[in-house]
Scaffold this motif. Structure first.
Motif, short mmCIF file in Angstrom:
data_model
loop_
_atom_site.label_atom_id
_atom_site.label_comp_id
_atom_site.label_asym_id
_atom_site.label_seq_id
_atom_site.Cartn_x
_atom_site.Cartn_y
_atom_site.Cartn_z
N ASP A 203 -11.32 -7.13 -0.84
CA ASP A 203 -10.73 -6.71 -2.11
C ASP A 203 -10.03 -7.86 -2.84
OD1 ASP A 203 -11.62 -4.19 -1.77
OD2 ASP A 203 -9.68 -3.27 -1.36
N TYR A 204 -9.36 -8.73 -2.08
CA TYR A 204 -8.58 -9.77 -2.76
C TYR A 204 -9.47 -10.78 -3.47
CZ TYR A 204 -9.18 -12.02 1.82
OH TYR A 204 -9.68 -12.52 2.98
N THR A 207 -9.84 -9.20 -6.73
CA THR A 207 -8.60 -9.44 -7.48
C THR A 207 -8.61 -10.84 -8.09
OG1 THR A 207 -7.47 -8.09 -5.85
CG2 THR A 207 -6.09 -9.36 -7.35
N LYS A 211 -8.46 -11.84 -12.05
CA LYS A 211 -7.45 -12.69 -12.67
C LYS A 211 -8.08 -13.68 -13.62
CE LYS A 211 -4.97 -13.72 -8.63
NZ LYS A 211 -4.05 -14.62 -7.91
N ARG A 302 0.21 -14.34 8.76
CA ARG A 302 0.39 -13.06 9.46
C ARG A 302 0.48 -13.24 10.96
NH1 ARG A 302 -4.73 -10.36 6.91
NH2 ARG A 302 -5.31 -12.51 7.23
N MET B 95 -5.99 -6.24 -14.50
CA MET B 95 -6.48 -5.13 -13.70
C MET B 95 -5.57 -4.86 -12.50
SD MET B 95 -10.31 -4.17 -12.68
CE MET B 95 -10.66 -2.61 -11.86
N PHE B 97 -5.33 -2.60 -8.88
CA PHE B 97 -6.25 -1.94 -7.96
C PHE B 97 -5.57 -0.87 -7.12
CE2 PHE B 97 -7.90 -6.10 -8.90
CZ PHE B 97 -9.22 -5.82 -9.21
N GLU B 99 -5.62 -0.39 -3.62
CA GLU B 99 -4.96 -0.75 -2.36
C GLU B 99 -4.18 -2.04 -2.54
OE1 GLU B 99 -4.89 0.71 0.55
OE2 GLU B 99 -6.33 2.32 0.22
N SER B 102 -4.80 -4.78 0.40
CA SER B 102 -6.03 -5.56 0.45
C SER B 102 -6.31 -6.28 -0.86
CB SER B 102 -7.21 -4.66 0.83
OG SER B 102 -7.32 -3.59 -0.07
N ALA B 103 -5.62 -5.88 -1.93
CA ALA B 103 -5.85 -6.54 -3.21
C ALA B 103 -5.16 -7.89 -3.29
CB ALA B 103 -5.39 -5.65 -4.37
N LEU B 104 -4.20 -8.14 -2.38
CA LEU B 104 -3.51 -9.42 -2.39
C LEU B 104 -4.07 -10.31 -1.30
CD1 LEU B 104 0.10 -8.05 -2.91
CD2 LEU B 104 -1.14 -9.51 -4.50
N ASN B 105 -4.21 -11.59 -1.60
CA ASN B 105 -4.73 -12.52 -0.62
C ASN B 105 -3.67 -12.77 0.46
OD1 ASN B 105 -5.82 -14.75 0.77
ND2 ASN B 105 -6.96 -15.33 -1.06
N PRO B 106 -4.00 -12.50 1.74
CA PRO B 106 -2.97 -12.55 2.79
C PRO B 106 -2.40 -13.94 3.04
CG PRO B 106 -5.15 -12.21 3.73
CD PRO B 106 -5.29 -12.05 2.25
N PHE B 108 -1.72 -16.43 0.74
CA PHE B 108 -0.96 -17.08 -0.33
C PHE B 108 0.34 -16.33 -0.58
CE2 PHE B 108 -5.35 -18.37 -1.68
CZ PHE B 108 -5.20 -19.71 -1.37
N GLN B 113 0.38 -16.23 -6.23
CA GLN B 113 -0.69 -15.34 -6.68
C GLN B 113 -0.42 -14.78 -8.07
OE1 GLN B 113 -2.74 -12.82 -3.80
NE2 GLN B 113 -1.32 -13.48 -2.23
N HIS B 154 2.11 -9.47 3.48
CA HIS B 154 2.40 -8.56 4.59
C HIS B 154 3.90 -8.35 4.79
CE1 HIS B 154 2.86 -12.43 6.68
NE2 HIS B 154 3.62 -11.77 7.53
N MET B 168 1.11 -9.41 -11.61
CA MET B 168 -0.02 -10.32 -11.75
C MET B 168 -0.89 -9.92 -12.94
SD MET B 168 -2.09 -11.42 -8.44
CE MET B 168 -3.13 -10.00 -8.20
#
Lengths: 306, 327
Positions: A203-204, A207, A211, A302, B95, B97, B99, B102-106, B108, B113, B154, B168
């Motif tokens: 999904d990202y 996104t 952007k 993480r 836009m 979303f 979720e 999952s829409a954010l890059n883990p 960064f 972002q 997270h 964003m």
């Protein structure tokens, strides 16, 4: 983080102990008499006996291992049976050549392999993708000795562009590096492609595109970092195999490194030398894997530290 | 609030995934300061509509095959090349979303972002973008925004993550916000907060908003206009007030029957479920797409698909033979 590193370094000790024991047993239990070999074909029985005593080969096995371990702790890997020089000196003398070859081969494999894999993943099932796939199949299946001889035949014998053997200039480095690295280029390309395809469906990534990032930036910035963890894992795993490959490549190209030293040692049944080399390789592999594990937490926030 | 030419005008949009026509001739428009809700069950084509507008239908899966997507000042987005379309995304359309995790890059930080569209579209430096990201976080109601900007996704709660995604989306002050079920994945209390945030932002920024949801309570809360989608087509559309008070299509009526209502003398009313499921888009029945689930279906419904019938001049339209007969 520091606690974790200290813990991981402490764990290295039993690992290396196990390696030393395994190597020791294998080398002492294989048939053949190292003392007789060291003494030469025409040596008298007394001389052989003398060498046996000198190197402690007349002692019971458990005692030999105990002495050996005690020496290692003091930084003494024993003497080469053949040259009578300290094994550690021999290893240190040959180490730069092997590290140079292995380092360049790994760099070659990672940079070229990952680049090919990423490019293939950007347009799955395209002509580029198929080409990368075909090349990696070839790279993975071609045996190192065959590939090495083929390259030597083409670039040294036929075209005379590159020296066929020895070490010295950057030109000497080209063929051994390619020979050693090519199978791993293929492996990295394949893994990079499939990992990237997984990441690109996240999904990202959508996104990032929403952007307004162009596809190139999405792929090389947002996706590649997320694909890095499995690729770095691979680096740890393949470093060991690469060192194994170096033994063969050094022999083909007369590269004066540890691999050749060890092969010579095996032929001569120079137990101390072979033990030292293997212990060195094992330590290098274990250390690289430690660095890889530490890299995880740098690459992926993480993954908890410690 | 709503005045002037539409910010977004979608006309006859069709999107296919292979043989599946996920969006089959959808038209609507939305003006500055106006909120259009697209409502429907899963598989009705509402998300595909949003992705079609953004030009983000995955190339390998499907494509927009027909229609126009006009954005004020940019013309028909379908005619833009990849580079120009990338410039529109994030700058003219923001836009949000479903979720937020999952829409954010883990890997960064939140701030980087949020600042990225500003760096790409406005040419801001890393530092300027970061400062602006902190301001944006404050604007969407994230407490201690300076610290949160340095966090990774997270480390934030679901509600905070969605606020970050919204920050964003509005970073470049777009003319249009496209929100694809932005409250669905959140707890009910957080949902209310996020809805309030959308309303607040719209008041302050005057953006046009397309809000996709399956929840009619959300529609009642924020919509000016509503499009009810079923199996890839709009079955009813018009001013939200009218559609909710006086639904003309049996599907809309059924959807409204599914919403639990407390008090207002309706305590003993039983909840109605619409029987059956959305038909497979790969094998649509002949005639009306809702026929098999419709309590009022009659002979004509099986023969002919009803067109979108317009009623009055205020954009009210529906797709049903029954209501036409009664009108």
């Amino acid at each position: 983080m520091l606690d974790y590193i200290a813990y991981r370094v402490a764990v290295l000790i039993p690992t290396l102990l196990a390696v030393s024991l395994a190597v020791f047993l294998v080398l002492h239990l294989v048939p053949g008499d190292p003392a007789r070999n060291a003494a030469g074909p025409d040596a008298a029985e007394e001389d052989i006996e003398l060498i046996r005593e000198q190197f402690g080969l007349d002692q019971p096995l458990w005692r030999q291992y105990g002495i050996y371990l005690g020496n290692i702790v003091r930084g003494d890997l024993g003497e080469s049976f053949r040259t009578r020089r300290p094994v550690l000196d021999e290893i240190v003398r040959r180490m730069p050549a092997t590290l140079e070859l292995a380092g360049f081969a790994m760099l070659f494999a990672v940079v070229v392999g990952v680049a090919l894999g990423v490019v293939a993943s950007m347009r799955p099932n395209s002509a580029i993708d198929s080409a990368v796939n075909g090349l990696s199949a070839l790279g993975i299946s071609a045996p190192v000795f065959f590939l090495g001889l083929l390259l030597m035949l083409l670039f040294s014998a036929r075209l005379q562009w590159l020296p066929p053997s020895g070490r010295g200039t950057m030109a000497h480095l080209v063929l051994p590096t390619i020979t050693l690295g090519l199978p791993y280029v293929a492996t990295f390309a394949r893994v990079a492609r499939s990992t990237m395809l997984d990441v690109l469906s996240e999904d990202y990534i959508r996104t990032a595109r929403a952007k307004g990032l162009v596809w190139r930036r999405v792929v090389w910035r947002h996706a590649l970092i997320n694909a890095a963890v499995p690729l770095v894992t691979l680096l740890g795993v393949y470093f060991g195999r690469l060192l194994g490959g170096a033994v063969i490549v050094e022999t083909i190209f007369a590269w004066p490194g540890l691999g050749r030293l060890m092969v010579d040692g095996i032929i001569q049944r120079d137990i101390n030398l072979v033990q030292g080399c293997i212990l060195f390789f094992a330590t290098a592999i274990v250390l690289v894997n430690l660095v890889v594990d530490l890299l995880y937490s740098v690459l992926d926030p993480r993954i908890a530290r410690g | 609030m709503s005045d002037g030419a539409p910010v977004l005008a979608v006309e006859g949009l069709r999107t296919s995934f292979g043989a599946v026509r996920a969006v089959d001739g959808v038209s609507f428009s939305v003006r500055r300061g106006e909120t259009l809700c697209i409502v429907g069950e899963s598989g009705s084509g509402k998300s595909a509509t949003a992705l079609s507008i953004m030009g983000l239908i995955p190339r390998a899966a499907g494509k927009v095959v027909d229609g126009t997507v006009r954005l004020a000042g940019r013309g028909d987005l379908r005619r833009l090349d990849d580079t120009s379309m990338a410039e529109v995304r994030g700058r003219d359309i923001g836009m949000v979303f479903q979720e937020p995790m999952s829409a954010l890059n883990p890997v960064f930080r939140i701030g980087s972002q949020i600042g990225e569209p500003l760096r790409v579209h406005r040419g801001l430096s890393r530092r300027e973008a970061h400062e602006r990201a902190v301001e944006l976080l404050a604007m969407v109601g994230v407490p201690s925004p300076a610290q949160r900007a340095l966090d990774y996704p997270h480390q934030l709660s679901g509600g905070m993550r969605q606020r970050a995604v919204i920050a964003m989306a509005i970073a470049c002050e777009p003319a249009l916000i496209l929100a694809d079920e932005p409250t669905t994945a959140l707890d009910v209390t957080i949902q209310a907060q996020i809805l309030a945030l959308f309303e607040d932002l719209q008041d302050r920024l005057g953006v046009a908003m397309v809000f996709i949801t399956h929840d009619l309570r959300v529609v009642a809360e924020i919509a000016d206009q509503v499009c009810v989608m079923y199996a890839g087509v709009v079955v009813e559309q018009g001013a939200a007030r009218d559609v909710l008070r006086n639904p003309l299509h049996p599907y809309t009526q059924g959807l409204l029957g599914c919403v639990p209502r407390a008090g207002a003398g309706g305590t003993s009313r039983r909840l109605n479920a619409i029987p059956g499921t959305v038909p497979s888009l790969a094998a649509l029945p002949q005639g009306c797409r809702f026929r098999s689930r419709c309590p009022h279906a009659f002979a004509r419904c099986a023969e002919e698909e009803p067109p979108l019938l317009h009623q009055g001049g205020d954009g009210r339209a529906f797709r049903c033979w029954l209501t036409e007969a009664a009108a």
